[in-house]
Design a protein around this motif. Structure first.
Motif, mmCIF file in Angstrom:
data_model
loop_
_atom_site.group_PDB
_atom_site.id
_atom_site.type_symbol
_atom_site.label_atom_id
_atom_site.label_comp_id
_atom_site.label_asym_id
_atom_site.label_seq_id
_atom_site.Cartn_x
_atom_site.Cartn_y
_atom_site.Cartn_z
ATOM 1 N N UNK A 248 34.743 41.492 -46.292
ATOM 2 C CA UNK A 248 36.270 40.825 -46.488
ATOM 3 C C UNK A 248 35.497 39.981 -48.402
ATOM 4 N N UNK A 249 36.822 39.901 -48.778
ATOM 5 C CA UNK A 249 36.499 39.350 -50.036
ATOM 6 C C UNK A 249 36.176 38.345 -50.189
ATOM 7 N N UNK A 250 34.833 38.042 -51.091
ATOM 8 C CA UNK A 250 34.426 36.703 -51.710
ATOM 9 C C UNK A 250 35.150 35.286 -51.961
ATOM 10 N N UNK A 251 36.148 35.940 -51.959
ATOM 11 C CA UNK A 251 37.572 34.431 -51.314
ATOM 12 C C UNK A 251 37.453 34.102 -49.992
ATOM 13 N N UNK A 252 37.926 35.300 -49.685
ATOM 14 C CA UNK A 252 38.211 35.343 -47.818
ATOM 15 C C UNK A 252 37.556 34.358 -47.086
ATOM 16 N N UNK A 253 38.111 32.577 -46.618
ATOM 17 C CA UNK A 253 37.362 31.706 -46.132
ATOM 18 C C UNK A 253 37.069 32.119 -44.744
ATOM 19 N N UNK A 254 37.855 33.131 -44.190
ATOM 20 C CA UNK A 254 36.282 33.372 -42.670
ATOM 21 C C UNK A 254 34.735 33.943 -43.092
ATOM 22 N N UNK A 255 34.970 34.940 -44.362
ATOM 23 C CA UNK A 255 33.679 34.917 -45.101
ATOM 24 C C UNK A 255 32.929 33.312 -45.320
ATOM 25 N N UNK A 256 33.009 32.448 -45.781
ATOM 26 C CA UNK A 256 32.503 31.236 -45.951
ATOM 27 C C UNK A 256 32.612 30.380 -44.713
ATOM 28 N N UNK A 257 32.945 30.413 -43.821
ATOM 29 C CA UNK A 257 33.101 29.712 -42.265
ATOM 30 C C UNK A 257 31.965 30.487 -41.179
ATOM 31 N N UNK A 258 31.618 32.342 -41.684
ATOM 32 C CA UNK A 258 30.768 32.699 -40.763
ATOM 33 C C UNK A 258 29.317 32.733 -41.510
ATOM 34 N N UNK A 259 29.327 32.523 -42.821
ATOM 35 C CA UNK A 259 28.416 32.186 -43.122
ATOM 36 C C UNK A 259 27.489 30.408 -43.018
ATOM 37 N N UNK A 260 28.905 29.725 -43.029
ATOM 38 C CA UNK A 260 28.552 28.025 -42.183
ATOM 39 C C UNK A 260 28.009 28.167 -40.664
ATOM 40 N N UNK A 261 28.500 29.036 -40.407
ATOM 41 C CA UNK A 261 27.693 29.163 -38.622
ATOM 42 C C UNK A 261 26.821 29.645 -38.874
ATOM 43 N N UNK A 262 26.057 30.325 -39.384
ATOM 44 C CA UNK A 262 25.194 31.115 -39.827
ATOM 45 C C UNK A 262 23.847 29.415 -40.104
ATOM 46 N N UNK A 263 24.038 28.833 -41.250
ATOM 47 C CA UNK A 263 23.452 28.105 -42.111
ATOM 48 C C UNK A 263 23.601 26.746 -40.849
ATOM 49 N N UNK A 264 24.494 26.992 -39.777
ATOM 50 C CA UNK A 264 23.927 25.809 -38.898
ATOM 51 C C UNK A 264 23.087 25.909 -37.690
#
Length: 682
Positions: A109-125
């Motif tokens: 995914x692109x570094x600006x893709x919201x889905x990328x940051x969403x998955x990182x959030x769920x992982x961190x949680x």
């Protein structure tokens, strides 16, 4: 789908307030048309509470996905599986799903893709829920909050705050809670975040209030928002800790005039304003004394009070007037509890308007009084031997010799002067022993030394043979087979020539028995003279002589010499005061104290005297009108020479030296030189 979406939101709000907060927009339709029906059916089943069936369909979806499947579809499917597994309390499996989702998202995914940051959030949680706080911190540090929708961004800041608290980074936690509150649509959720920020403000403003104030000011919050006004209350609290009461008052008045009546911190702001109205006025000639003057510890408080009144009068009792006459002591009984000490403290500040306070004496009262003293910006010269570092802020000045300082001085002397490198520890198996063992071990390793043996014995024990035997390796003598065999041969040869019989013969032959080996240069025993008096001879019985003993300030009594003086001739221990010192200032102090009170002063009296003398130095030599000026003068002068040692005041806190002591002959004597080959004894 509208009904489903409301149900999904309800699930996620429940997750948020059970310390779990997965992103609401995790579930999105896949773009691979061939598997779309399967994925959507799995999502429908999940939202209807049929997670097992949904998991089965998702497994089918992932297995059937061809290599050409859009990676974002795989990421969404993995996210959904992770959510369902988490709700089923299968958190490790959920974590695996989120990890795979992040790996795929990072690669595709692109570094600006919201889905990328969403998955990182769920992982961190998920990582946070499993106690992997550092991993969670790392995952969230890679997220751009602006790439998340508002609800998920709110959860991101909330989770970040929780992780910060787990890492003891409270300043950052407060900032994240405020940011989360600024995005919350639900009033209850918003107020919860604000209260979290306020509660954690108790953990900051102690050491560096100015930098923490600056940090809070930089947080971007919507103007005139509830979060903005909540920050004003926190800033006021910071200025109080800084001793800038006018600035604190200005922030609180601004809050009172402009914040909504239902602001969650209005009650706290009103209480702070009430406190400020009572603590702002100061009588720079009044000194507060907070000591136990009744109950079990009353005699110790009165001993301190003797020394304080002596310092107030000065040495020359013949003078009719003295510059010190302008100052008055306001004395309060601290009682025996933290609550009684806090009540007396607040009376001294709010009613008596004292400029500074000497006390408390009891360790169990220190944390409560110190926190309140820091909050009110009142200089506190604590006489407590033990301090809570989390409560010791910029207005707190511990003058007593703490356990940590004792150990630092002993180990520095042992390693850097006497050249000891290997140490054994023999300590009581209780909280007292734990504290000293940990401090000693850390200090030895910090200076490059080594702990080669440690044994713990039951508190109040009177038999130490087993512990000493293990320290010397006696239970393992059989492993020294060659040495044992040679000693046996020598014993037999000697026995064949020995003419005497009975006990004398037995004593001669015992000299050929294998002995324990002291694989250490010195042994540390943090206990009282009675216990040390039994341990030292027990070591000598094993033919281990001349091993230096290291101890603490409880050793500074003639009871130690009477019980085991002959075994402690190379000992090293420390105390804040040595009444028999040949130091001229000490001699003069002891003589004057004995003349006034017909007794020899001890450590607590001399430290109370020093605290008073330091404060009087400040008040006599600077134009103190406000309490924070006491702190300013202490930092500007920095060094004060007291009877019990030299005190240095810096922005990092108070440091001091002490008396290094040893046993020589039948006396306790002071070591005055740092040269190991030219030690002089006063």
């Amino acid at each position: 789908m509208k009904v489903f979406r409301h149900k999904k939101t309800l699930i996620l709000l429940c997750l948020l307030f059970s310390s779990v907060s997965f992103a609401e927009e995790t579930i999105l339709p896949p773009t691979t048309e061939s598997n779309e029906t399967t994925y959507q059916e799995a999502e429908r089943l999940y939202l209807n509470g049929k997670s097992d069936q949904a998991l089965s369909l998702l497994e089918k979806f992932l297995q059937a996905a061809p290599p050409t499947t859009d990676p974002s579809s795989i990421v969404r499917a993995r996210n959904l599986r992770g959510l369902m597994l988490f709700q089923s309390k299968k958190t490790p499996l959920a974590l695996n799903e989120f990890e795979v989702a992040v790996q795929i998202a990072n690669r595709n995914l692109s570094p600006t893709d919201s889905l990328l940051h969403l998955t990182r959030y769920n992982l961190g949680n998920a990582q946070f829920q499993l106690g992997k706080n550092d991993d969670a911190y790392e995952s969230l540090s890679q997220i751009n909050p602006e790439a998340l929708d508002i609800d998920t961004r709110m959860r991101f800041y909330h989770l970040s705050g929780n992780i910060d608290v787990s890492r003891n980074t409270y300043k950052e936690a407060i900032g994240n809670y405020l940011l989360a509150s600024s995005l919350a649509k639900d009033i209850g959720i918003r107020d919860t975040f604000i209260h979290k920020a306020y509660n954690n403000s108790k953990k900051i403003f102690l050491k560096e209030p100015q930098s923490e104030i600056s940090y809070l000011k930089e947080i971007k919050l919507p103007e005139q928002s509830v979060s903005h006004w909540a920050r004003e209350v926190l800033l006021a609290k910071g200025f109080m800790h800084l001793g800038k009461l006018e600035e604190a008052t200005d922030h609180l008045k601004d809050f009172s005039s402009n914040a909504a009546l239902d602001n969650p911190l209005r009650l706290q702001a009103e209480e702070m304003l009430s406190d400020l109205s009572k603590i702002s006025d100061v009588n720079p000639k009044s000194i507060g004394i907070l000591l136990p003057l009744s109950g079990r510890f009353g005699k110790f408080g009165k001993m301190c009070l003797n020394a304080i009144t002596m310092a107030m009068k000065g040495y020359d009792q013949s003078l009719e007037t003295s510059p010190l006459d302008q100052f008055s002591l306001i004395i309060k009984d601290s009682g025996e509890t933290a609550e009684s000490a806090q009540k007396a403290f607040e009376e001294l500040v709010k009613e008596e308007k004292v400029v500074s306070i000497i006390g408390p004496l009891l360790s169990k009262q220190f944390s409560t009084v110190a926190r309140k003293s820091q909050e009110f910006g009142v200089p506190l010269f604590s006489l407590s031997q033990k301090i809570d570092s989390e409560a010791a802020g910029s207005f707190i000045y511990p003058v007593s010799l703490t356990p940590q300082k004792q150990i630092e001085l002993i180990v520095d002397r042992a390693v850097n002067v006497n050249g000891y490198k290997k140490f054994a520890i023999l300590a009581p198996d209780d909280s007292f022993g734990d504290e000293y063992v940990n401090l000693f071990w850390d200090s030895v390793e910090k200076l490059g030394g080594e702990i080669t043996g440690i044994e713990r014995y039951p508190s109040k024990s009177t038999d130490f043979r087993e512990e000493i035997s293990r320290l010397l390796g006696i239970p393992y003598i059989e492993s020294r087979s060659i040495e044992v065999a040679e000693l046996k041969k020598r014993q037999e040869r000697f026995a064949s020539t020995l003419k005497v019989r009975g006990r004398l013969r037995q004593r001669y032959l015992q000299t050929f028995e294998p002995k324990g080996i002291a694989q250490f240069d010195a042994i540390f025993v943090p206990d009282d003279p009675s216990t040390v008096g039994q341990i030292a001879p027990s070591l000598a019985v094993q033919d281990i002589e001349n091993v230096p003993f290291l101890g603490i300030n409880t050793w500074n009594t003639m009871e130690l010499v009477q019980r085991a003086g002959r075994y402690l001739q190379k000992s090293l221990f420390v105390d804040a005061f040595y009444a028999s010192s040949k130091d001229p200032k000490t001699i003069e102090f002891v003589q004057e104290y004995m003349k006034l009170f017909q007794s020899i002063p001890g450590t607590i009296e001399v430290q109370a005297y020093d605290a008073t003398a330091i404060l009087l130095d400040v008040l006599l030599n600077s134009k103190v009108e406000q309490r924070n000026q006491v702190k300013d003068y202490l930092l500007s002068k920095s060094t004060f020479d007291g009877i019990s040692g030299t005190y240095k005041f810096t922005s990092e806190g108070v440091s001091r030296d002490a008396r290094l002591l040893t046993v020589k002959g039948n006396s306790i004597l002071e070591i005055s030189s740092r040269s190991p080959s030219n030690d002089t004894i006063n």
